[in-house]
Enzyme design. Structure first.
Site, mmCIF file in Angstrom:
data_model
loop_
_atom_site.group_PDB
_atom_site.id
_atom_site.type_symbol
_atom_site.label_atom_id
_atom_site.label_comp_id
_atom_site.label_asym_id
_atom_site.label_seq_id
_atom_site.Cartn_x
_atom_site.Cartn_y
_atom_site.Cartn_z
ATOM 1 N N ASP A 35 0.778 3.040 0.798
ATOM 2 C CA ASP A 35 -0.082 3.928 1.304
ATOM 3 C C ASP A 35 -0.779 3.769 2.513
ATOM 4 O OD1 ASP A 35 -2.238 6.053 -0.765
ATOM 5 O OD2 ASP A 35 -2.701 5.476 1.402
ATOM 6 N N ILE A 36 -1.074 4.814 3.412
ATOM 7 C CA ILE A 36 -1.150 4.685 4.730
ATOM 8 C C ILE A 36 -2.630 4.202 4.847
ATOM 9 C CG2 ILE A 36 -1.991 7.030 5.254
ATOM 10 C CD1 ILE A 36 -0.282 7.265 7.766
ATOM 11 N N ASN A 97 -3.748 11.208 -9.619
ATOM 12 C CA ASN A 97 -4.829 12.273 -9.448
ATOM 13 C C ASN A 97 -4.045 13.623 -9.485
ATOM 14 O OD1 ASN A 97 -6.908 10.469 -8.820
ATOM 15 N ND2 ASN A 97 -6.008 10.296 -6.647
ATOM 16 N N GLU A 105 -4.988 15.150 -3.320
ATOM 17 C CA GLU A 105 -4.810 15.856 -1.831
ATOM 18 C C GLU A 105 -3.351 16.027 -1.510
ATOM 19 O OE1 GLU A 105 -6.100 12.479 0.738
ATOM 20 O OE2 GLU A 105 -8.064 12.242 -0.372
ATOM 21 N N HIS A 110 2.717 12.042 -7.376
ATOM 22 C CA HIS A 110 2.394 10.549 -7.052
ATOM 23 C C HIS A 110 1.797 9.569 -7.880
ATOM 24 C CE1 HIS A 110 -0.636 12.712 -4.556
ATOM 25 N NE2 HIS A 110 -1.228 11.339 -4.731
ATOM 26 N N HIS A 112 -0.383 6.261 -7.775
ATOM 27 C CA HIS A 112 -0.782 5.122 -6.980
ATOM 28 C C HIS A 112 -0.715 3.611 -7.906
ATOM 29 C CE1 HIS A 112 -3.331 7.532 -4.142
ATOM 30 N NE2 HIS A 112 -3.120 8.295 -5.274
#
Ligand code: AMP
Length: 127
Positions: A35-36, A97, A105, A110, A112
């Site tokens: 993750d960025i 999410n 978002e 995806h 996490h």
């Protein structure tokens, strides 16, 4: 009704190689990258390469090959990042999410994987 996939979302662009990513694992059907904006010492995003918007979309329509590949990739990521309890790790939190109430978002499914520290209570209200 149904799901509409926006192929301009940032993970679609990563999959097309239009923007870089910090890859942890790549298979035929799955990509995992850091993750960025990491929220924990380990924060990896695992995504299917197919155009699925969210978890239940993927779970409903992905092929068995995609589902198996994705699920095994989750295990590989947990092992390689040192968080898998079966490999001596201290555990992790997996989060998907989804849509508005899930505060998603990026509209490409995806998962996490967060770990490397105690992740605290499952939820905290912000309102
Ligand atoms: P979500 O709120 O579940 O949709 O989470 C989207 C996640 O994508 C956030 O944790 C972001 O930090 C992460 N993210 C956004 N852009 C990138 C990127 N280019 N590379 C890696 N992670 C990203």
């Amino acid at each position: 009704m149904g799901y509409e996939y926006d192929d301009q979302n940032i993970f679609a662009r990563i999959l097309r190689g239009e923007i870089p990513n910090d890859t942890r694992l790549e298979t035929e059907h799955t990509l995992a990258f850091n993750d960025i904006n990491p929220q924990a010492p380990v924060h990896v995003l695992i995504i299917p390469k197919g155009p699925y918007v969210c978890y239940d979309h993927f779970a409903s329509l992905a092929s068995e090959a995609e589902i198996v590949d994705f699920t095994r990739s989750v295990a590989d990521v947990c092992r390689m990042t040192g968080v898998a309890p079966g490999s001596g790790g201290e555990g992790y939190r997996a989060i998907a999410n989804t849509a508005v109430h899930g505060v998603q978002e990026v509209p490409h499914y995806h998962l996490h994987i967060l770990g490397g520290r105690n992740m605290g209570p499952m939820l905290s209200r912000r309102d």
